[in-house]
Design an enzyme around this catalytic site. Structure first.
Site, PDB file in Angstrom:
ATOM      1  N   TYR A 292       0.891  -1.165   0.000  1.00 55.70           N
ATOM      2  CA  TYR A 292       0.000   0.000   0.000  1.00 55.70           C
ATOM      3  C   TYR A 292       0.932   1.219   0.000  1.00 55.70           C
ATOM      4  O   TYR A 292       1.603   1.491   0.989  1.00 55.70           O
ATOM      5  CB  TYR A 292      -0.864  -0.023   1.261  1.00 55.70           C
ATOM      6  CG  TYR A 292      -1.988   0.988   1.292  1.00 55.70           C
ATOM      7  CD1 TYR A 292      -3.309   0.579   1.134  1.00 55.70           C
ATOM      8  CD2 TYR A 292      -1.746   2.345   1.480  1.00 55.70           C
ATOM      9  CE1 TYR A 292      -4.353   1.486   1.168  1.00 55.70           C
ATOM     10  CE2 TYR A 292      -2.785   3.257   1.516  1.00 55.70           C
ATOM     11  CZ  TYR A 292      -4.087   2.826   1.363  1.00 55.70           C
ATOM     12  OH  TYR A 292      -5.109   3.741   1.400  1.00 55.70           O
ATOM     13  N   TYR A 342      -5.009   4.745  -7.766  1.00 55.98           N
ATOM     14  CA  TYR A 342      -5.197   4.704  -6.312  1.00 55.98           C
ATOM     15  C   TYR A 342      -6.633   4.346  -5.987  1.00 55.98           C
ATOM     16  O   TYR A 342      -7.535   5.168  -6.131  1.00 55.98           O
ATOM     17  CB  TYR A 342      -4.840   6.064  -5.706  1.00 55.98           C
ATOM     18  CG  TYR A 342      -5.026   6.163  -4.212  1.00 55.98           C
ATOM     19  CD1 TYR A 342      -4.298   5.374  -3.335  1.00 55.98           C
ATOM     20  CD2 TYR A 342      -5.932   7.071  -3.659  1.00 55.98           C
ATOM     21  CE1 TYR A 342      -4.460   5.471  -1.969  1.00 55.98           C
ATOM     22  CE2 TYR A 342      -6.099   7.183  -2.287  1.00 55.98           C
ATOM     23  CZ  TYR A 342      -5.356   6.376  -1.444  1.00 55.98           C
ATOM     24  OH  TYR A 342      -5.522   6.485  -0.079  1.00 55.98           O
TER      25      TYR A 342
END
Lengths: 394, 130
Positions: A292, A342
């Site tokens: 992440y 994203y």
């Protein structure tokens, strides 16, 4: 793959669905979620009626109405044995999959749909959506009063602290961003695919100094859904199963107080320890990583936090090419948050599934026996991680 | 955005923030501290992390060091024209607080530099180089 303890997975991801990913604000997060969910059901070769669990994850900065429990009706689901909205910031996507696997293991449920959806990009971009307080200090209203706004503001503090502790500079961030872009060039679905030129990087505008435009995630509107099943039924569908071999969460107790370093002790070290202890493995067991990484610094911090290199060595690890195409530890193989797209915790989850299935095309990592996927959110403090494999027994 | 940034703390502001700002305006910066005497704690604490007793506001010296900082190049409210620098100051009593750097145009700040509380006239706590 080198794990001390032989183990057999009890759950697997058998379906992957995605909506269109777009920079246009022409669809709600909820509508994107429907597309992704139906896509995942189809991908798994299932009928909607076979789904008996639904877990939802919306962006932590959005109200529950953006992705309500009523999504169940939108998809045409019938009676369910599991239904919840999971909210733990950037660690949520992996948490959904973890809870789905646990519920399946406990006999509660058989096929769980897990979906994340968001639509942060408006008519003027996504900047407004993220210009909110992260409440780093812990006094309501204090941060915004003092101009400390957005995750970018918080991570800029992290970068500056990292620079101070390890003598690094912006070149470290450039290398991390450029490595992700190299992978993105091989991913036809990535949004930013042109190689990142050093001059272009250094000429890009400050978002919050020392973070520049190309240090920051590329937000899109869209959704990703996965279906988690028992491992016993995982081979019934048309796609190779992605076996779930372990999970670890880590939510740091580091405080904004002398002696603590919350800027670099993010909780990754806790999540990693929990995951690795459960597996009987060390970081060396992993062939590839999907982190992440909403900011360039976060890949560096993850490599160090999860123990792939020592504190302060993450930037050199990347600069030496370890994480790039052809490197010994491929990381963020779709281009990551910076260069592909994203969608919070589902970006790394999606790419890990593609890799384990062997569907990465030009970007396919050479070895994918065991992959690490991470989720990271909040004030640099909430972590989740999971180990995935194409093999049920490892 | 859209948060209140009045000169005077108002009832809709967190009461702890309101009291910190009220006292800061008189020249007295406070931190949260254990009411039973364990000492200062971080500003996010609602009970003492050591003994579990309540925390209360106590004055600090106003001296500290820059733990980290970042420079904002876009304005988010009318009181802070860009660029402005947010300092994460580690007070000598231990807590860290986000404040605005009072000294734009002067020598550049660095992590580790000594800084001192310089005022809170407009409801924003500022620190300058010591």
């Amino acid at each position: 793959m080198n794990v001390a303890r032989k183990r057999s997975a009890t759950a697997a991801v058998i379906g992957l669905g995605e909506s269109t990913f777009s920079r246009k604000s022409d669809k709600t997060a909820r509508a994107h979620a429907v597309d992704a969910c139906l896509g995942a059901v189809s991908d798994a070769g299932l009928k909607v009626a076979e789904i008996d669990g639904l877990l939802l994850n919306r962006s932590p900065i959005e109200p529950s109405s953006v992705l309500p429990l009523h999504l169940k009706r939108d998809i045409g689901l019938g009676d369910l044995s599991l239904l919840a909205s999971i909210e733990a910031e950037g660690s949520s996507a992996i948490q959904m999959i973890q809870y789905a696997a646990l519920a399946i293991g406990a006999g509660m449920v058989e096929k769980v749909l897990c979906v994340f959806a968001d639509a942060p990009v408006g008519a003027t971009g996504a900047g407004d959506a993220y210009s909110i307080s992260m409440n780093l200090i812990g006094l309501d209203g204090w941060d915004e009063r003092h101009g400390l706004i957005g995750a970018t503001g918080g991570f800029a503090l992290s970068v500056q602290r990292y620079f101070y502790l390890y003598g690094a500079d912006s070149n470290a961030l450039f290398e991390a961003a450029a490595a992700d872009r190299e992978w993105a060039a091989l991913n036809p679905k990535a949004f930013l695919r042109k190689p990142l030129d050093k001059d272009e990087y250094f000429a890009s505008r400050w978002i919050v100094e020392p973070l520049r435009l190309f240090d920051c995630a590329y937000p899109v509107n869209g959704a990703v859904a996965v279906i988690v099943s028992s491992a016993d039924r995982a081979t019934d569908g048309p796609n190779p199963p992605v076996y779930l071999h372990g999970f670890g969460q880590g939510h740091s107790g580091a405080r904004n107080f002398a002696g603590d370093e919350p800027e670099i002790q993010t909780g990754a070290e806790i999540a990693g320890r929990n995951l690795f202890d459960g597996l009987g493995a060390t970081p060396r067991a992993f062939d590839f990583c999907e982190f992440y990484n909403p900011f360039s610094i976060t890949t560096i911090l993850a490599l160090e936090g999860y123990g792939f290199c020592k504190p302060g060595e993450g930037a050199d690890f990347i600069a030496d090419g370890a994480t790039r195409p052809g490197g010994k530890l491929p990381a963020n193989t779709g281009g990551g948050h910076l260069s592909s797209y994203y969608l919070q915790g589902m970006t790394p989850v999606h790419e890990a599934i593609v890799q384990i299935r062997g569907q990465g095309g030009e970007r396919q990592a050479p070895s994918t026996n065991l992959g690490l996927v991470t989720g990271f959110g909040g004030r640099m403090e909430y972590h989740s991680a999971m180990a995935v494999s194409p093999h049920r027994d490892i | 955005m859209g948060s209140r940034l009045d000169d005077e703390p108002t009832k809709d502001v967190n009461p702890v923030v309101s009291e910190i700002l009220r006292r800061a305006k008189t020249g007295e910066l406070c931190c949260l501290s254990c009411a039973a005497g364990c000492g200062a704690t971080d500003y996010a604490a609602r009970i003492c992390p050591l003994c579990g007793k309540p925390v209360e506001l106590r004055p600090v010296s106003g001296r500290g060091r820059i733990h980290s900082y970042s420079v904002f190049h876009a304005p988010f409210n009318s009181k802070l024209p860009a660029p402005y620098t947010v300092l994460l100051v580690e007070l000598e009593e231990g807590p860290r607080l986000a404040v605005v750097f009072d000294g734009e145009g002067g020598p550049p700040q660095k992590v580790g530099d000594a800084v001192v509380f310089s005022g809170a006239d407009d409801g924003i706590v500022r620190f300058s180089m010591a």
